[in-house]
Write an enzyme that holds these catalytic residues in place. Structure first.
Site, PDB file in Angstrom:
ATOM      1  N   SER A 293       0.815  -1.213   0.000  1.00  3.69           N
ATOM      2  CA  SER A 293       0.000   0.000   0.000  1.00  3.69           C
ATOM      3  C   SER A 293       0.855   1.273   0.000  1.00  3.69           C
ATOM      4  O   SER A 293       1.572   1.550  -0.954  1.00  3.69           O
ATOM      5  CB  SER A 293      -0.949  -0.050   1.203  1.00  3.69           C
ATOM      6  OG  SER A 293      -1.899   0.978   1.157  1.00  3.69           O
ATOM      7  N   ASP A 304       9.837   5.534 -10.082  1.00  2.00           N
ATOM      8  CA  ASP A 304       9.338   6.137 -11.324  1.00  2.00           C
ATOM      9  C   ASP A 304      10.067   7.429 -11.675  1.00  2.00           C
ATOM     10  O   ASP A 304      10.214   7.770 -12.857  1.00  2.00           O
ATOM     11  CB  ASP A 304       7.833   6.399 -11.222  1.00  2.00           C
ATOM     12  CG  ASP A 304       7.005   5.143 -11.435  1.00  2.00           C
ATOM     13  OD1 ASP A 304       7.596   4.099 -11.768  1.00  2.00           O
ATOM     14  OD2 ASP A 304       5.771   5.208 -11.264  1.00  2.00           O
ATOM     15  N   LYS A 318      -0.559  -4.168  -3.399  1.00  2.00           N
ATOM     16  CA  LYS A 318      -1.872  -3.652  -2.977  1.00  2.00           C
ATOM     17  C   LYS A 318      -2.062  -2.260  -3.566  1.00  2.00           C
ATOM     18  O   LYS A 318      -1.517  -1.280  -3.060  1.00  2.00           O
ATOM     19  CB  LYS A 318      -1.991  -3.599  -1.457  1.00  2.00           C
ATOM     20  CG  LYS A 318      -3.356  -3.075  -0.984  1.00  2.00           C
ATOM     21  CD  LYS A 318      -3.444  -3.009   0.529  1.00  2.00           C
ATOM     22  CE  LYS A 318      -4.800  -2.496   0.985  1.00  2.00           C
ATOM     23  NZ  LYS A 318      -5.012  -1.057   0.709  1.00  2.00           N
TER      24      LYS A 318
END
Length: 553
Positions: A293, A304, A318
């Site tokens: 999460s 990223d 998740k």
């Protein structure tokens, strides 16, 4: 197009629009009718059960079971929280509760203090690990379940509570004042060497980002020039705290995560809003299969933007967002309302619960259907299965004897005995178990049950069961028995052959007696392969550059 044709076109379009709206309205009405009908049936059934069932029933419990069973059909994160569980739920989301600040549990002989948290009443008053809890105020709790003992210790802040414990041969009484307990999201941070800082982030409750910020600022004031952020075993939590933590390392105005769901009011783009603390410090993030999460948002966003090197193992996966919605009578529902998407555009949700409901088993995204996305530098990253590290670190596997010594409480009990015999030890990063200490541990085990099955024994047993069906089994039975005897002989030497890992486990447990949770974490970093790998990256800037700049094949 002539006038008549244009008129016909607009009339036709209007008719289609009206039909579409009528159909949508009808579908909505049908759904509302179905909901009302089934709610009425459910209520009628409960009333009739209460009237006619042969034994007395508890309607509250029956309804709770029914609601929970219904929600289990959706996903594991959509939950019903009745009024009586609100305090526990609040503690999970905020990390706060009223109590003495100690983890308690049963170690075979009764309930005891397993970890007093630093700075809270249990620790500051003098309660210690392995103190057996006998009484709380006037209530004898020696034989009560852990849940009841825990409830008796909790209570409003600033209220008194007396605790009677047994420590070694002594019975001691402690008078404590309960406090508002706020569990730390950063249970430990420190310098691994002159250059390297380390922050352990274990949760994402309220103030997680402030704790990470404070740790980072403090470490920088101590002269660190590179940082390890450890989110291994972090189950996640508050999304806004994840965004703030990412903001510590990347500039203002950058997208961190999007949430997209069925309703417009849950669709939101979260961006960084502050000046970062340090956007250039070399950064390694540690993840594993229990990072989930919010922990995945932090790791994934930093990956990223090519801001950090990720080391460890693929994260949990998740990518679902939950919203807490108030219900009547002070009940609540935690409902999955959206999926989140990190800056590259990928959603890392690993299990498709829609498909799972249809086929009855957990359905993951096949590798062949995972989509490619690109980081800021053009590296290929994939969706649909958690966050993959830039380099994998194998999980440390312990021998069966080590598991057995821990599960049988032999390590715990020896550490307690060691604590009683040694008033103090050096700092966690300096303390080492001596050869004599280890010999004392082996003597401590004499006469104690710590039987276990080795991997070889399990394989031999499986082989024997298979061979028993063969005609020639009697011919080779003697050879099998000889092999088993050799294995048993080797098993007697396991305390020596696996001494290195057993000493590591003993060292961490002993350190916890003197330095609590912080010391236990610090002691565990010494032989951590992920920490060692992180240092190799820091020592080779060219290696970091090649990882963050090159495209994954």
């Amino acid at each position: 197009m002539n006038t008549n044709s244009r008129k016909s076109f607009f009339i036709g379009g209007f008719v289609i629009l009206v039909l579409s709206m009528t159909l949508a309205f009808q579908v909505k009405n049908d759904k509302l009718f179905a909901l009302a009908k089934n709610i009425d049936i459910f209520a009628t059934l409960i009333r009739e059960l209460d009237s006619y069932y042969v034994d007395e029933i508890d309607p509250d419990q029956l309804v709770s079971v029914g609601i929970s069973a219904m929600l289990e059909e959706l996903d594991p994160y959509t939950e019903y929280i009745p009024e009586e569980e609100s305090d526990d739920f609040r503690m999970l989301t905020t990390g706060e509760y009223g109590g003495i600040g100690a983890l308690i549990g049963n170690r075979g002989g009764g309930n005891m203090i397993l970890m007093p948290y630093t700075g809270f009443p249990a620790q500051s008053t003098g309660l210690r690990i392995a103190d057996m809890i006998l009484k709380i105020d006037s209530v004898d709790v020696a034989s009560k379940p852990t849940s009841q003992v825990s409830e008796l210790l909790k209570g409003p802040a600033n209220t008194p509570v007396k605790v009677v414990v047994k420590r070694d041969q002594d019975t001691l009484e402690f008078s404590l004042i309960r406090k508002k307990i706020s569990l730390k999201n950063v249970p430990y941070y420190g310098k691994l060497d002159e250059k390297t800082g380390y922050i352990k982030l274990s949760d994402f409750t309220t103030n997680a980002s402030a704790e990470v910020r404070n740790a980072l600022v403090d470490l920088k004031s101590q002269g660190i020039s590179r940082l390890i952020l450890d989110v291994r075993d972090n189950p996640g939590g508050l999304l806004n705290e994840a965004v703030e933590i990412v903001n510590l390392f990347i500039p203002k105005g950058k997208e961190v995560v999007k949430t997209i769901g069925k309703l417009q009011n849950v669709n939101f783009t979260y961006k960084t809003t502050k000046t970062p603390v340090d956007k250039d410090i070399p950064l390694v993030v540690l993840i594993n299969e229990r990072s989930a999460s919010a922990a995945e948002i932090v790791a994934g966003a930093l990956q990223d933007y090519d801001r950090a090197v990720l080391l460890g193992r693929r994260s949990f996966g998740k990518g679902l967002v939950q919203t807490t919605i108030p219900l009547t009578y002070n009940a609540q529902a935690k409902i999955t309302t959206a999926k989140y998407y990190i800056p590259s555009g990928r959603c890392i949700q690993a299990i498709d619960y829609t498909q799972s409901r249809e086929n009855g088993s957990l359905t993951t995204v096949p590798d062949s259907l995972r989509k490619e996305f690109r980081t800021a530098n053009g590296r290929i990253v994939l969706d649909g299965a958690g966050i993959e590290p830039d380099e994998s670190v194998e999980e440390v596997r312990y021998a069966p004897i080590s598991y057995t010594l821990v599960a049988g409480n032999h390590v715990f009990d020896f550490a307690t005995q060691y604590f009683y015999a040694h008033p103090k030890i050096p700092a966690p990063n300096e303390f080492q178990l001596s050869d004599q200490d280890y010999e004392d541990f082996k003597k401590f085990l004499v006469g104690k049950d710590y039987d276990y099955t080795t991997y070889t024994e399990k394989s031999l047993k499986d082989l024997e069961e298979y061979l028993e069906k063969e005609e020639y089994f009697k011919e080779i039975q003697g050879q099998l028995d000889a092999i088993k005897n050799k294995v048993n002989h080797s098993k007697e030497n396991d305390l020596n052959s696996h001494q290195s890992e057993i000493r590591k486990i003993l060292r961490e447990e002993i350190v916890s007696r003197y330095y609590f949770q912080e010391g236990m974490i610090a002691a565990g970093l010494e032989d951590d392969p992920a920490i060692a790998m992180a240092k190799t990256y820091f020592d080779s800037p060219r290696k970091v550059g090649s990882v963050l700049a090159s495209s994954k094949k």
